[in-house]
Design a protein around this motif. Structure first.
Motif, PDB file in Angstrom:
ATOM      1  N   GLN A 260       0.832  -1.198   0.000  1.00  0.00           N
ATOM      2  CA  GLN A 260       0.000   0.000   0.000  1.00  0.00           C
ATOM      3  C   GLN A 260       0.868   1.249   0.000  1.00  0.00           C
ATOM      4  N   TYR A 261       1.757   1.357   0.973  1.00  0.00           N
ATOM      5  CA  TYR A 261       2.712   2.465   1.037  1.00  0.00           C
ATOM      6  C   TYR A 261       4.115   1.894   1.205  1.00  0.00           C
TER       7      TYR A 261
ATOM      8  N   LEU B 234       7.135   6.023   3.700  1.00  0.00           N
ATOM      9  CA  LEU B 234       5.991   6.938   3.614  1.00  0.00           C
ATOM     10  C   LEU B 234       4.922   6.638   4.647  1.00  0.00           C
ATOM     11  N   PHE B 235       5.053   5.517   5.366  1.00  0.00           N
ATOM     12  CA  PHE B 235       4.014   5.119   6.305  1.00  0.00           C
ATOM     13  C   PHE B 235       4.390   5.586   7.707  1.00  0.00           C
TER      14      PHE B 235
ATOM     15  N   GLN C 142       1.600  -1.575   8.725  1.00  0.00           N
ATOM     16  CA  GLN C 142       0.418  -1.462   7.873  1.00  0.00           C
ATOM     17  C   GLN C 142      -0.471  -2.698   7.963  1.00  0.00           C
TER      18      GLN C 142
ATOM     19  N   SER D 270       1.335  -0.424  -5.111  1.00  0.00           N
ATOM     20  CA  SER D 270       1.019   0.980  -5.393  1.00  0.00           C
ATOM     21  C   SER D 270       2.117   1.708  -6.157  1.00  0.00           C
TER      22      SER D 270
ATOM     23  N   PHE E  24      -1.772  10.135  -3.656  1.00  0.00           N
ATOM     24  CA  PHE E  24      -0.705   9.172  -3.901  1.00  0.00           C
ATOM     25  C   PHE E  24      -1.216   7.938  -4.641  1.00  0.00           C
TER      26      PHE E  24
END
Length: 375
Positions: free
Chosen positions: A42-43, A47-48, A53, A71, A100
């Motif tokens: 996902q990220y 970036l998380f 996550q 992604s 994003f």
């Protein structure tokens, strides 16, 4: 209908995944065939902002979930889009919440559209993000232009779509109840489960801590001398998605430590009911917002609410009936909290919540998505 929902789902965690899984069940309850397509990535980790996550809970064994979207890998976008193009589902529902995701979801959507059969509808949490960054608008437009229609959960987002000149069919449908966190329980049961002292009342701030959610304003409000005289504590239940230092500074400045209950790890689904059922009132002191799933959890557990008059929050919270709608200032929040306890409004507001909660059904969300798809 043959329906595909594209967005976060297990093994990812969080409110978006919870929503999408509940929506899938609602489609199935309506007689549709449904599966979810979610992210293998996902990220990127850098970036998380949270700890992880991924969920540590068992996955739902009643749902068909395909983990296949990366992604940041265009090859995965092509593979997912091409597979769905060939399969020709009747409806693909995208969940769009962040610019994003525009390139990945927009590329998948464009590939699917080539079959000239599948209708593409996006549930747009935001089209103007809470935390703005360079490139937000073109990334958002790339995705939105590929859709046949939209469903928004606040009138503010619907207005943003029109302001950005998107003319596809769009409906406003309020966020349904989060009714998948278990049954209501008594406050005494929740106190015992959380190990909290029964001689105190408790206010709840719930969810990831981000700057726009206004925890700093709430801490300043909670320092009000009138509240200091009341046997009330503030529960902070949610993981910090940014630097906690400014909040710790406020806690120290106002000497609030002994008046707080910290639960600043991710709250697992099986504990959500305890935090809401123990609360006298749920407080959302947001600085700006579109809609909030927290309100819909509070509705399910029949808890009074305080929200600030920003974005779409106040649309679902009738002031003086289910709680308070106030300006996002420490004084206005403190005044409302004092009024709540001094005039013992919990029972009155809880009855108002109970009366209102029936209008937020998942079947109505399913109807809205199908209606947009055929317009």
């Amino acid at each position: 209908m043959n329906v595909v929902i594209i967005g976060p789902a297990y093994p990812l965690r969080g409110g978006l995944a919870t929503y999408n899984e509940r929506l899938a069940r609602a489609f199935r309850e309506a007689g549709d065939e449904v599966r979810l397509v979610t992210f293998s990535l996902q990220y990127p980790n850098f970036l998380f902002p949270g700890q992880t996550q991924f969920s540590t809970e068992p996955g739902p064994d009643d749902l068909n979930i395909e983990v296949s979207i990366n992604s940041v890998n265009p090859l995965s976008w092509w593979r997912v889009g091409e597979k769905l193009r060939r399969e020709k589902p009747d409806l693909v529902v995208f969940r769009f919440w962040l610019p994003f995701m525009g390139p990945a979801l927009g590329s998948i959507a464009r590939r699917i559209r080539r079959n000239r059969h599948t209708r593409l509808v996006a549930i747009t949490d935001n089209v103007v993000p809470h935390e703005k960054r360079t490139g937000d608008r073109p990334l958002t437009r790339y995705f939105l232009k590929a859709c046949h229609g939209f469903v928004t959960m606040s009138r503010a987002v619907l207005a943003d779509l029109r302001r950005l000149h998107f003319r596809q069919p769009a409906h406003y449908q309020p966020h349904p109840l989060y009714d998948n966190f278990g049954a209501l329980r008594t406050k005494q049961e929740a106190l015992q489960a959380l190990g909290l002292a029964p001689e105190f009342g408790y206010l709840l701030f719930f969810g990831f801590v981000r700057a726009y959610k206004g925890l700093d304003i709430l801490l300043e409000a909670f320092a009000d001398e009138r509240l200091q005289q009341l046997p009330v504590k503030l529960i902070i239940a949610g993981e910090f998605y940014e630097d906690a230092a400014p909040y710790e500074s406020l806690i120290k400045q106002y000497n609030l430590e002994n008046r707080l209950v910290r639960a600043t790890d991710f709250i697992p689904n099986e504990q959500v009911a305890n935090y809401f059922c123990v609360a006298d009132m749920v407080v959302q002191p947001y600085k700006h917002a579109t809609q909030s799933g927290v309100s819909q959890i509070a509705y399910h557990f029949e808890r009074p609410m305080l929200v600030t008059d920003v974005g779409g929050l106040a649309e679902l919270i009738p002031d003086g009936e289910v709680g308070y709608v106030v300006k996002p200032t420490a004084k206005d929040i403190a005044d409302a909290l004092v009024d709540f306890y001094q005039h013992q409004r919990e029972t009155e507001f809880a009855a108002g919540v109970w009366a209102r909660k029936k209008q937020f059904s998942w079947s109505e969300m399913v109807k809205a998505l199908k209606q947009v798809a055929v317009e």
